[in-house]
Write a protein that holds these residues in place. Structure first.
Motif, short mmCIF file in Angstrom:
data_model
loop_
_atom_site.label_atom_id
_atom_site.label_comp_id
_atom_site.label_asym_id
_atom_site.label_seq_id
_atom_site.Cartn_x
_atom_site.Cartn_y
_atom_site.Cartn_z
N UNK A 174 0.85 -1.20 0.00
CA UNK A 174 0.00 0.00 0.00
C UNK A 174 0.88 1.24 0.00
N UNK A 175 1.89 1.26 0.84
CA UNK A 175 2.82 2.39 0.91
C UNK A 175 3.46 2.60 -0.47
N UNK A 176 3.84 1.52 -1.12
CA UNK A 176 4.45 1.62 -2.45
C UNK A 176 3.53 2.33 -3.44
N UNK A 177 2.25 1.99 -3.39
CA UNK A 177 1.28 2.67 -4.26
C UNK A 177 1.22 4.15 -3.93
N UNK A 178 1.14 4.48 -2.65
CA UNK A 178 1.02 5.87 -2.24
C UNK A 178 2.28 6.68 -2.54
N UNK A 179 3.43 6.02 -2.51
CA UNK A 179 4.68 6.71 -2.83
C UNK A 179 4.75 7.10 -4.30
N UNK A 212 -9.14 0.26 -2.95
CA UNK A 212 -8.99 -1.10 -3.49
C UNK A 212 -7.70 -1.75 -2.99
N UNK A 213 -6.64 -0.97 -2.90
CA UNK A 213 -5.36 -1.50 -2.41
C UNK A 213 -5.45 -1.86 -0.93
N UNK A 214 -6.12 -0.99 -0.14
CA UNK A 214 -6.33 -1.31 1.27
C UNK A 214 -7.22 -2.55 1.42
N UNK A 274 -7.90 -8.13 3.04
CA UNK A 274 -8.33 -9.49 2.71
C UNK A 274 -7.17 -10.48 2.86
N UNK A 275 -5.98 -10.04 2.48
CA UNK A 275 -4.79 -10.90 2.62
C UNK A 275 -4.45 -11.11 4.10
N UNK A 276 -4.63 -10.07 4.92
CA UNK A 276 -4.41 -10.23 6.37
C UNK A 276 -5.45 -11.20 6.94
N UNK A 277 -6.69 -11.09 6.48
CA UNK A 277 -7.73 -12.03 6.92
C UNK A 277 -7.28 -13.47 6.68
N UNK A 278 -6.66 -13.71 5.54
CA UNK A 278 -6.23 -15.07 5.18
C UNK A 278 -5.10 -15.58 6.06
N UNK A 327 -10.74 2.28 5.50
CA UNK A 327 -9.56 1.70 4.85
C UNK A 327 -9.46 0.20 5.12
N UNK A 328 -9.84 -0.22 6.33
CA UNK A 328 -9.73 -1.64 6.68
C UNK A 328 -11.12 -2.27 6.82
#
Length: 108
Positions: A35-40, A51-53, A58-62, A102-103
């Protein structure tokens, strides 16, 4: 384009607490760094950012089952640490998005 604060430790609360295996916290951190990479890049489109958040959350959920397999879980300290980190990221990049939005995809 603005680089993220190199003095800020992502998920500091989770790293300080021995209850959370560092290798799993590292995986959550990697998802946040995406996410930081996108914002940078200077991205300002709130739909793309959300969408990135969502993808991150969703990946953290997994990862929940893997935390449980390692005698841990995404519980109060983890939720607070993730929330605080997301809030810091949003403020650093001056993104007009509420941390709860965001989350929004979380199930922890």
């Amino acid at each position: 384009m603005k680089n993220f604060d190199s003095n800020y430790t992502l998920l500091e609360g989770m790293y300080r607490d021995g209850y959370f295996p560092d290798f799993l916290v590292d995986r959550v951190k990697d998802l946040m760094q995406d996410v930081v990479g996108l914002l940078e890049t200077g991205e300002r489109n709130l739909e793309k950012i959300q969408n990135k958040f969502d993808e991150m959350t969703l990946a953290i959920n997994e990862l929940q089952e893997e935390f449980e397999d390692n005698d841990s879980e995404i519980e109060t300290v983890a939720r607070e640490s993730i929330g605080e980190t997301v809030e810091y990221i949003l403020k650093w990049f001056d993104i007009d998005l509420d941390v709860e939005d965001a989350i929004r995809e979380r199930d922890w």
